[in-house]
Design an enzyme around this catalytic site. Structure first.
Site, PDB file in Angstrom:
ATOM      1  N   SER A  38     -32.969 -31.051 -15.514  1.00 36.95           N
ATOM      2  CA  SER A  38     -32.267 -30.881 -16.830  1.00 36.95           C
ATOM      3  C   SER A  38     -31.735 -30.291 -17.175  1.00 36.95           C
ATOM      4  O   SER A  38     -30.736 -30.719 -18.395  1.00 36.95           O
ATOM      5  CB  SER A  38     -33.734 -30.807 -17.694  1.00 36.95           C
ATOM      6  OG  SER A  38     -34.226 -29.012 -16.827  1.00 36.95           O
ATOM      7  N   ASP A 283     -35.675 -23.165 -24.906  1.00 35.65           N
ATOM      8  CA  ASP A 283     -37.377 -23.640 -24.449  1.00 35.65           C
ATOM      9  C   ASP A 283     -37.583 -22.382 -23.429  1.00 35.65           C
ATOM     10  O   ASP A 283     -36.651 -21.446 -23.709  1.00 35.65           O
ATOM     11  CB  ASP A 283     -38.063 -24.055 -24.835  1.00 35.65           C
ATOM     12  CG  ASP A 283     -37.214 -25.097 -23.465  1.00 35.65           C
ATOM     13  OD1 ASP A 283     -36.686 -24.450 -22.315  1.00 35.65           O
ATOM     14  OD2 ASP A 283     -37.391 -26.402 -23.452  1.00 35.65           O
ATOM     15  N   HIS A 286     -35.002 -23.586 -20.037  1.00 31.69           N
ATOM     16  CA  HIS A 286     -33.362 -23.883 -21.086  1.00 31.69           C
ATOM     17  C   HIS A 286     -32.499 -22.976 -21.948  1.00 31.69           C
ATOM     18  O   HIS A 286     -32.740 -22.617 -22.241  1.00 31.69           O
ATOM     19  CB  HIS A 286     -33.560 -25.626 -21.585  1.00 31.69           C
ATOM     20  CG  HIS A 286     -34.496 -25.608 -20.343  1.00 31.69           C
ATOM     21  ND1 HIS A 286     -35.413 -26.708 -20.444  1.00 31.69           N
ATOM     22  CD2 HIS A 286     -34.160 -26.654 -19.097  1.00 31.69           C
ATOM     23  CE1 HIS A 286     -36.624 -27.731 -19.560  1.00 31.69           C
ATOM     24  NE2 HIS A 286     -34.856 -27.946 -19.352  1.00 31.69           N
TER      25      HIS A 286
END
Length: 606
Positions: A38, A283, A286
């Site tokens: 991610s 978050d 990230h």
């Protein structure tokens, strides 16, 4: 005299105009290919999200959407593709949010191919070959550490398997032909909001796990003999969190997004206005868009800094050719017997990639003494010059000092002539490299020394009669060996690099034609040559000071035009009773460079 000089002035104006033509920069990489999770994903699941919500076109990255992640910035730098590959998308970014290094899985949004599978997909689509001119990124392991946090008893097995698989990915890419593989280490996940939620124990555990993974990964790569381009995200994140205000952040511990995951975070779900720019984390794990920008800028600095060092040696070569040209041309025709002296002043201009790479001015002077007998000339000369230049796009600057001693010999007949020279220059540099990280600018300085050994041969033949129009072929070879001492940059931190010794050769061959008017008080001349550089460029190299144990990494070297033309326009005349030569030399027909020299020489007998 003024009427006689008008054609010359017009020709000089044309030459200056040619020298000012913009030059285009070329990307060193054919493409950028990304494998990861991610942190690198640029929208793998966006088509899935859009099926659930047609308004999801602006989300899909694991950050404060619709902002970029670091991979977007790298691709934008090189004019390549960072679009996602998968779920019907066909870009060069294979990274998938939630991906582990070697374990395929199925997540809430569907199948989550591992990095190992991502690489296999890429190779299968390209006949099992990896483009040697592409830049590959292999960044992963974070999701494997999250698996360790869920099953602490299996930590050794999980980390060992992930590290082995990541080393295997790099090894497979290299075996398939990949030359440039970038491997960022894991950031300090102990600094993330998710780790902070576990208090001091959770933060310490996160930091220890990331460090253990990084040590195992880069130790294994080194043991396997796999040279990679390291990016120290572990240290750069620590530096950002340790001094957030410098980088424009006001919050390092909370989450910028109120959505369940940053993959669906949008401007409507920010915890505070402008949180995408003032928070470090989107978050629990990230980075925000602003933090990703800094990661991208940092990666680009690691890739580009070694290439900037080649500017130093190339500048020395360009200055050396300009000096050799003036020495070779200081005798205009068959000289009178006896002792004579000569002096030369010149101004060199170097401008590369329309100043996006570098540009600068270099005033220089030469002084020499010749002894002549029956057309045979023997002499010696000394010179000094100073180059003040800027790296393009606010990347810093450098000064270059050169002090030269040399010998000259030549033979001049009525129609033919040949001369040769040998010189040695002592080089000294003061270099400032700037790294932009968001609103912050870091400076790294160094003062390496070097040398330039130059040898040149010039020859020509003239048709026509003395006292009138004369013309004929000319040829030359200029050979140089430039050495630059290695050095370590100041201000040791994540962006600081070290450089090994450089040694670059240059062999330029020339062939062309010259014409001049002989016998008048002002004797204009023109010379045009086709020039060819016989030596190939070399890769550029450096090492990270914060990851010195990893060793040297290599990136593509700077590509300079190997074929171009040089035009020299000037006039020989008497000024203040001295034999004088005034003119301009400029290169043209180059895609990436423009060099020009304005010169004036004076001489007389003892």
């Amino acid at each position: 005299m003024s009427l006689s000089l008008r054609p010359l002035r017009a020709a000089v104006a044309v030459a200056i105009a040619l020298a000012a033509v913009p030059a285009m920069a070329q990307s060193p990489y054919s493409k950028t290919v990304f494998f990861g999770d991610s942190l690198t994903d640029t929208g793998y699941f966006r088509p899935v999200l859009m099926k659930l919500d047609p308004n999801a076109a602006l989300v899909g990255r694991f950050t404060t959407n619709p902002g970029w992640v670091w991979a977007d910035y790298v691709a934008d730098q090189y004019g390549t593709n960072a679009s996602p590959n998968g779920n019907g998308q066909t870009g060069d970014n294979y990274a998938v949010g939630g991906a582990r290094v070697g374990v395929d899985a199925v997540g809430a949004l569907g199948a989550t191919p591992s990095m190992k599978t991502q690489m296999a997909t890429y190779l299968a689509a390209n006949g099992g070959k990896a483009d040697a001119n592409a830049l590959y990124t292999v960044w992963g392991g974070a999701n494997d550490l999250f698996a360790v946090q869920a099953a602490p008893a299996q930590a050794q097995a999980i980390i060992g398997a992930a590290v082995t698989d990541q080393i295997g990915i790099v090894g497979t890419l290299k075996a398939a032909g990949a030359e440039y593989v970038m491997v960022p280490n894991l950031p300090d996940i102990g600094l993330t909001p998710a780790s902070r939620a576990g208090g001091a124990v959770g933060m310490a555990q996160g930091t220890a796990l990331a460090k253990a993974y990084n040590d195992a990964l880069f130790g294994g790569l080194k043991q396997a003999g796999l040279q990679v381009i390291p990016v120290d995200t572990f240290t750069i994140l620590q530096e950002i969190v340790g001094n957030p205000g410098t980088y424009g952040f006001t919050n390092v511990s909370n989450m910028a997004c109120t959505s369940a995951s940053s993959v669906t975070c949008s401007p409507l779900s920010l915890a505070a206005p402008n949180a995408n720019n003032t928070y470090v984390f989107a978050d629990g794990v990230h980075p925000t868009t602003a933090a990703h920008q800094i990661l991208g800028e940092y990666a680009i600095s690691v890739l580009e800094a070694p290439r900037l060092q080649q500017v130093l040696s190339h500048s020395a070569q360009t200055t050396g050719r300009a000096r050799a040209d003036q020495v070779g041309a200081h005798v205009g025709s068959q000289p009178a017997d006896g002792l004579s002296w000569w002096g030369n002043l010149r101004g060199d201009m170097q401008r590369y990639a329309h100043a996006d790479l570098y540009d600068g001015m270099a005033p220089a002077g030469l002084f020499g003494v010749d002894w002549t007998r029956d057309g045979l000339v023997l002499g010696g000369f000394a010179g000094y010059g100073r180059m003040d230049a800027d790296f393009g796009n606010s990347k810093g600057d450098f000064t270059q000092d050169d002090t030269t001693l040399g010998l000259f010999a030549g033979w001049y007949g009525e129609r033919a002539w040949v001369n040769g020279q040998l010189s040695y220059s002592w080089l000294g540099y003061d270099v400032t490299r700037k790294v932009q990280l968001g609103p912050a600018t870091r400076e790294h300085k160094g003062s390496p020394d070097g040398s330039n050994l130059t040898a040149a041969i010039n020859a020509g033949y003239e048709f026509g009669q003395a006292g009138g129009f004369r013309h004929g072929p000319v040829a030359a070879v200029i050979w140089q060996k430039v050495k630059l001492d290695g050095y370590v940059e100041s201000n040791a931190n994540a962006t600081a690099l070290g450089y090994a010794d450089q040694e670059l050769d240059s062999t330029v061959g020339r062939i062309g034609w010259q014409a001049r008017f002989d016998g008048a008080s002002v004797q204009p001349y023109v010379q045009v040559t086709y020039d060819h550089e016989f030596e190939d460029g070399k890769q550029a190299s450096a090492w990270l000071q914060t990851m010195a144990d990893v060793g040297t990494y290599k990136v593509p070297g700077l590509e300079f035009d190997r074929n171009y033309a040089t035009a020299v326009l000037g006039a020989r005349l008497k000024l203040w009773g001295l034999d004088s030569n005034i003119g301009l030399s400029t290169t043209t027909m180059q895609k990436s460079a423009r060099d020009a020299t304005v010169f004036a020489s004076f001489g007389g007998s003892f």
